[in-house]
Scaffold this motif. Structure first.
Motif, PDB file in Angstrom:
ATOM      1  N   THR A  87       0.490  -1.406  -0.129  1.00 56.63           N
ATOM      2  CA  THR A  87       0.528   0.208   0.066  1.00 56.63           C
ATOM      3  C   THR A  87       1.163   1.208  -0.003  1.00 56.63           C
ATOM      4  OG1 THR A  87       0.122   0.142   2.416  1.00 56.63           O
ATOM      5  CG2 THR A  87      -2.099  -1.029   1.385  1.00 56.63           C
ATOM      6  N   THR A  88       2.266   0.967   0.296  1.00 57.76           N
ATOM      7  CA  THR A  88       2.882   2.074   0.461  1.00 57.76           C
ATOM      8  C   THR A  88       4.227   2.804   0.007  1.00 57.76           C
ATOM      9  OG1 THR A  88       2.295   2.789   2.404  1.00 57.76           O
ATOM     10  CG2 THR A  88       3.915   3.875   1.978  1.00 57.76           C
ATOM     11  N   GLU A 126       0.989   6.903  -1.022  1.00 59.46           N
ATOM     12  CA  GLU A 126       0.018   4.964  -0.739  1.00 59.46           C
ATOM     13  C   GLU A 126      -0.152   5.459  -2.648  1.00 59.46           C
ATOM     14  OE1 GLU A 126      -4.727   5.485   0.887  1.00 59.46           O
ATOM     15  OE2 GLU A 126      -3.420   7.063   2.434  1.00 59.46           O
ATOM     16  N   LEU A 127       0.182   3.917  -2.196  1.00 61.32           N
ATOM     17  CA  LEU A 127      -0.271   3.292  -3.803  1.00 61.32           C
ATOM     18  C   LEU A 127      -1.316   2.892  -4.553  1.00 61.32           C
ATOM     19  CD1 LEU A 127       2.694   1.031  -3.810  1.00 61.32           C
ATOM     20  CD2 LEU A 127       3.162   2.888  -4.488  1.00 61.32           C
ATOM     21  N   SER A 128      -2.411   3.446  -5.346  1.00 63.45           N
ATOM     22  CA  SER A 128      -3.507   3.229  -6.118  1.00 63.45           C
ATOM     23  C   SER A 128      -2.639   2.727  -7.608  1.00 63.45           C
ATOM     24  CB  SER A 128      -3.737   4.899  -5.784  1.00 63.45           C
ATOM     25  OG  SER A 128      -5.337   4.184  -6.583  1.00 63.45           O
ATOM     26  N   PHE A 129      -2.974   1.719  -7.660  1.00 68.40           N
ATOM     27  CA  PHE A 129      -3.271   0.659  -8.990  1.00 68.40           C
ATOM     28  C   PHE A 129      -4.882   0.665  -9.796  1.00 68.40           C
ATOM     29  CE2 PHE A 129       0.660  -0.528  -6.673  1.00 68.40           C
ATOM     30  CZ  PHE A 129       1.569  -0.656  -7.617  1.00 68.40           C
ATOM     31  N   GLN A 130      -4.447   1.429 -10.996  1.00 67.13           N
ATOM     32  CA  GLN A 130      -5.392   1.410 -12.266  1.00 67.13           C
ATOM     33  C   GLN A 130      -4.804   0.978 -13.404  1.00 67.13           C
ATOM     34  OE1 GLN A 130      -4.998   4.358 -11.433  1.00 67.13           O
ATOM     35  NE2 GLN A 130      -5.923   4.281  -9.265  1.00 67.13           N
ATOM     36  N   LEU A 135      -1.174   4.251 -12.003  1.00 63.56           N
ATOM     37  CA  LEU A 135      -0.842   3.992 -10.971  1.00 63.56           C
ATOM     38  C   LEU A 135      -0.620   5.889 -10.241  1.00 63.56           C
ATOM     39  CD1 LEU A 135       0.752   3.441  -7.730  1.00 63.56           C
ATOM     40  CD2 LEU A 135       3.332   3.485  -9.330  1.00 63.56           C
ATOM     41  N   ASN A 136      -1.559   6.076  -8.788  1.00 66.87           N
ATOM     42  CA  ASN A 136      -1.480   7.652  -8.718  1.00 66.87           C
ATOM     43  C   ASN A 136      -0.583   7.098  -6.916  1.00 66.87           C
ATOM     44  OD1 ASN A 136      -2.670   9.101 -10.144  1.00 66.87           O
ATOM     45  ND2 ASN A 136      -4.775   7.852  -8.670  1.00 66.87           N
ATOM     46  N   GLU A 138      -0.555   9.003  -3.759  1.00 67.51           N
ATOM     47  CA  GLU A 138      -1.166   9.651  -2.999  1.00 67.51           C
ATOM     48  C   GLU A 138      -0.662  10.568  -1.965  1.00 67.51           C
ATOM     49  OE1 GLU A 138      -5.145   8.216  -2.757  1.00 67.51           O
ATOM     50  OE2 GLU A 138      -4.796   7.819  -4.921  1.00 67.51           O
ATOM     51  N   ASN A 141      -3.896  13.225   1.837  1.00 67.57           N
ATOM     52  CA  ASN A 141      -5.416  12.780   1.672  1.00 67.57           C
ATOM     53  C   ASN A 141      -5.630  12.802   0.250  1.00 67.57           C
ATOM     54  OD1 ASN A 141      -5.020  11.579   4.249  1.00 67.57           O
ATOM     55  ND2 ASN A 141      -5.591  13.168   5.059  1.00 67.57           N
ATOM     56  N   PHE A 144      -1.500  14.160  -5.154  1.00 62.30           N
ATOM     57  CA  PHE A 144      -0.967  12.514  -6.512  1.00 62.30           C
ATOM     58  C   PHE A 144      -0.280  12.831  -7.011  1.00 62.30           C
ATOM     59  CE2 PHE A 144      -4.905  13.708  -9.193  1.00 62.30           C
ATOM     60  CZ  PHE A 144      -4.604  13.801  -9.397  1.00 62.30           C
TER      61      PHE A 144
END
Length: 150
Positions: A87-88, A126-130, A135-136, A138, A141, A144
């Motif tokens: 996640t990070t 923070e890792l946010s994969f799509q 990849l974002n 972030e 809060n 990004f």
């Protein structure tokens, strides 16, 4: 087989195994490994604008299996050390050249300063994969960096 020889072979195999797995230390999230291009930077208020690169402007970053990274902006090069969990992303060390950069390049570096943890001194995202290739990264809060896998 002689006990001393067997112990010697066992010791050699243990050292070889440690040496081979040493490259993986700190990089638990394999999805981050590879080359990425920064496509968007949102580092202002939640309703503020998202910056994109000018025509022909590229910021690229390569994350290596051994926990190092390197990259370029339009005017600078950078590199350092990182680790990643599911996640990070932790940027543990970052070194860069210091030539005046474009607005997009300056915003990129500001994101690393803005994501710095007072506790660790690391930049933390923070890792946010799509879709596997988007990849974002972030931070705070709502801010990004948007990246696309190359």
């Amino acid at each position: 087989m002689d006990v001393g020889l067997r112990n010697g072979i066992f010791t050699f195999l243990c050292i070889a195994l440690i040496a081979c797995t040493g490259d993986d230390v700190g990089v638990n999230n394999q999805k981050i490994i590879g080359e990425w291009q920064v496509t968007a930077i949102h580092n202002s208020s939640p309703s503020g604008p998202t910056l994109g690169p000018l025509t022909g402007e590229i910021i690229s970053i390569i994350f290596f299996q051994n926990g190092t990274f390197e990259g370029t902006t339009s005017a600078n090069t950078f590199g350092g050390e990182f680790s990643a969990t599911d996640t990070t992303l932790f940027i543990e060390e970052m070194i860069t050249t210091e030539v005046a950069d474009t607005m997009f390049g300056q915003a990129f570096y500001e994101a690393f300063e803005g994501s710095r943890s007072a506790d660790t001194g690391f930049s933390e995202f923070e890792l946010s994969f799509q879709d596997g290739n988007q990849l974002n990264l972030e931070y705070q809060n709502f801010k990004f960096l948007g990246l696309q896998k190359q």
